[in-house]
Design an enzyme around this catalytic site. Structure first.
Site, PDB file in Angstrom:
ATOM      1  N   ASN A  84     -13.014  -3.434   2.079  1.00 30.96           N
ATOM      2  CA  ASN A  84     -14.027  -2.389   2.122  1.00 30.96           C
ATOM      3  C   ASN A  84     -14.941  -2.502   0.903  1.00 30.96           C
ATOM      4  O   ASN A  84     -14.506  -2.880  -0.182  1.00 30.96           O
ATOM      5  CB  ASN A  84     -13.356  -1.009   2.125  1.00 30.96           C
ATOM      6  CG  ASN A  84     -12.634  -0.729   3.432  1.00 30.96           C
ATOM      7  OD1 ASN A  84     -13.151  -1.031   4.503  1.00 30.96           O
ATOM      8  ND2 ASN A  84     -11.439  -0.167   3.347  1.00 30.96           N
TER       9      ASN A  84
ATOM     10  N   ASP B 284       0.845  -1.191   0.000  1.00 35.44           N
ATOM     11  CA  ASP B 284       0.000   0.000   0.000  1.00 35.44           C
ATOM     12  C   ASP B 284       0.884   1.247   0.000  1.00 35.44           C
ATOM     13  O   ASP B 284       1.905   1.304   0.694  1.00 35.44           O
ATOM     14  CB  ASP B 284      -0.918   0.004   1.230  1.00 35.44           C
ATOM     15  CG  ASP B 284      -2.066   0.980   1.091  1.00 35.44           C
ATOM     16  OD1 ASP B 284      -3.218   0.536   0.948  1.00 35.44           O
ATOM     17  OD2 ASP B 284      -1.805   2.207   1.127  1.00 35.44           O
TER      18      ASP B 284
ATOM     19  N   HIS C 188      -6.953  -5.873   2.009  1.00 40.87           N
ATOM     20  CA  HIS C 188      -5.805  -5.340   2.744  1.00 40.87           C
ATOM     21  C   HIS C 188      -5.288  -6.434   3.673  1.00 40.87           C
ATOM     22  O   HIS C 188      -6.082  -7.047   4.397  1.00 40.87           O
ATOM     23  CB  HIS C 188      -6.210  -4.171   3.644  1.00 40.87           C
ATOM     24  CG  HIS C 188      -6.770  -2.979   2.940  1.00 40.87           C
ATOM     25  ND1 HIS C 188      -6.072  -1.801   2.795  1.00 40.87           N
ATOM     26  CD2 HIS C 188      -7.976  -2.757   2.359  1.00 40.87           C
ATOM     27  CE1 HIS C 188      -6.823  -0.912   2.166  1.00 40.87           C
ATOM     28  NE2 HIS C 188      -7.986  -1.464   1.892  1.00 40.87           N
TER      29      HIS C 188
ATOM     30  N   HIS D 198     -10.250  -5.446  -3.615  1.00 42.57           N
ATOM     31  CA  HIS D 198      -8.931  -5.671  -3.030  1.00 42.57           C
ATOM     32  C   HIS D 198      -9.088  -6.053  -1.568  1.00 42.57           C
ATOM     33  O   HIS D 198     -10.031  -5.638  -0.894  1.00 42.57           O
ATOM     34  CB  HIS D 198      -8.036  -4.428  -3.150  1.00 42.57           C
ATOM     35  CG  HIS D 198      -8.652  -3.181  -2.602  1.00 42.57           C
ATOM     36  ND1 HIS D 198      -9.590  -2.451  -3.311  1.00 42.57           N
ATOM     37  CD2 HIS D 198      -8.477  -2.519  -1.428  1.00 42.57           C
ATOM     38  CE1 HIS D 198      -9.955  -1.406  -2.595  1.00 42.57           C
ATOM     39  NE2 HIS D 198      -9.300  -1.420  -1.436  1.00 42.57           N
TER      40      HIS D 198
HETATM   41  P1  AMP Z   1      -9.824   1.254   0.187  1.00 43.30           P
HETATM   42  O1  AMP Z   1     -10.151   2.403   1.050  1.00 43.30           O
HETATM   43  O2  AMP Z   1     -10.146  -0.077   0.804  1.00 43.30           O
HETATM   44  O3  AMP Z   1     -10.402   1.403  -1.215  1.00 43.30           O
HETATM   45  O4  AMP Z   1      -8.241   1.250   0.068  1.00 43.30           O
HETATM   46  C1  AMP Z   1      -7.542   1.770  -1.011  1.00 43.30           C
HETATM   47  C2  AMP Z   1      -6.083   1.721  -0.646  1.00 43.30           C
HETATM   48  O5  AMP Z   1      -5.322   1.898  -1.829  1.00 43.30           O
HETATM   49  C3  AMP Z   1      -5.612   2.788   0.337  1.00 43.30           C
HETATM   50  O6  AMP Z   1      -5.079   2.155   1.500  1.00 43.30           O
HETATM   51  C4  AMP Z   1      -4.560   3.573  -0.438  1.00 43.30           C
HETATM   52  O7  AMP Z   1      -3.481   3.981   0.365  1.00 43.30           O
HETATM   53  C5  AMP Z   1      -4.134   2.570  -1.485  1.00 43.30           C
HETATM   54  N1  AMP Z   1      -3.578   3.132  -2.721  1.00 43.30           N
HETATM   55  C6  AMP Z   1      -4.084   4.125  -3.463  1.00 43.30           C
HETATM   56  N2  AMP Z   1      -3.318   4.347  -4.545  1.00 43.30           N
HETATM   57  C7  AMP Z   1      -2.288   3.449  -4.473  1.00 43.30           C
HETATM   58  C8  AMP Z   1      -1.168   3.167  -5.291  1.00 43.30           C
HETATM   59  N3  AMP Z   1      -0.916   3.862  -6.412  1.00 43.30           N
HETATM   60  N4  AMP Z   1      -0.328   2.174  -4.911  1.00 43.30           N
HETATM   61  C9  AMP Z   1      -0.567   1.479  -3.780  1.00 43.30           C
HETATM   62  N5  AMP Z   1      -1.611   1.689  -2.966  1.00 43.30           N
HETATM   63  C10 AMP Z   1      -2.465   2.667  -3.308  1.00 43.30           C
END
Ligand code: AMP
Length: 126
Positions: free
Chosen positions: A96, A38, A111, A109
């Site tokens: 989420n 992340d 986490h 996705h």
């Molecule tokens: P969510 O809130 O479950 O949709 O989580 C999205 C996650 O994607 C967040 O924890 C962000 O920090 C992560 N994220 C967003 N853009 C990138 C990226 N380019 N590379 C890696 N992680 C990312």
């Protein structure tokens, strides 16, 4: 930011990472699954695991993906947890879905969070 969860957007950030249009710190990749760190880690270990198919969130994935794709995804999650050696001390998986959950990227996705005591499951309302 308003996110449209009604249709898959091919330009979401994870679709672009899967296509190699954006960089990522890759941890694992096979034909169906990609895992990367992340960009804004919330714990010492914060990895995102995504299927390469076009799924908006977990319900879309589990309703529409094939059995082999679903099995490959969860086996990859388990393998990554084991390889990160977080299985023994424990870890948390989060998926989420939709606006109340705070989902920011409309590509399914999971986490993987680990490496410290993670505290309560959800924060109080703010
Ligand atoms: P969510 O809130 O479950 O949709 O989580 C999205 C996650 O994607 C967040 O924890 C962000 O920090 C992560 N994220 C967003 N853009 C990138 C990226 N380019 N590379 C890696 N992680 C990312």
């Amino acid at each position: 930011m308003t996110i449209d969860f009604s249709a898959y957007d091919d330009n979401n950030v994870f679709a672009r990472i899967i296509r190699g249009e954006l960089p990522s710190k890759k941890l694992y990749e096979d034909e169906q699954v990609l895992a990367f760190h992340d960009i804004a880690p919330q714990a010492p270990v914060h990895v995102l695991v995504v299927p390469k198919g076009r799924y908006i969130a977990q319900s879309d994935f589990h309703e529409n993906a094939g059995e082999a794709e679903i099995a490959a995804f969860w086996r990859a999650v388990a393998r990554i947890c084991r390889e990160l050696e977080v299985a023994e001390r424990g870890h948390r998986l989060i998926a989420n879905e939709g606006s109340d959950s705070g989902q920011l990227v409309a590509h399914f996705h999971v986490h993987i969070l680990a490496g410290r005591r993670l505290g309560r499951l959800v924060a109080e309302d703010s």
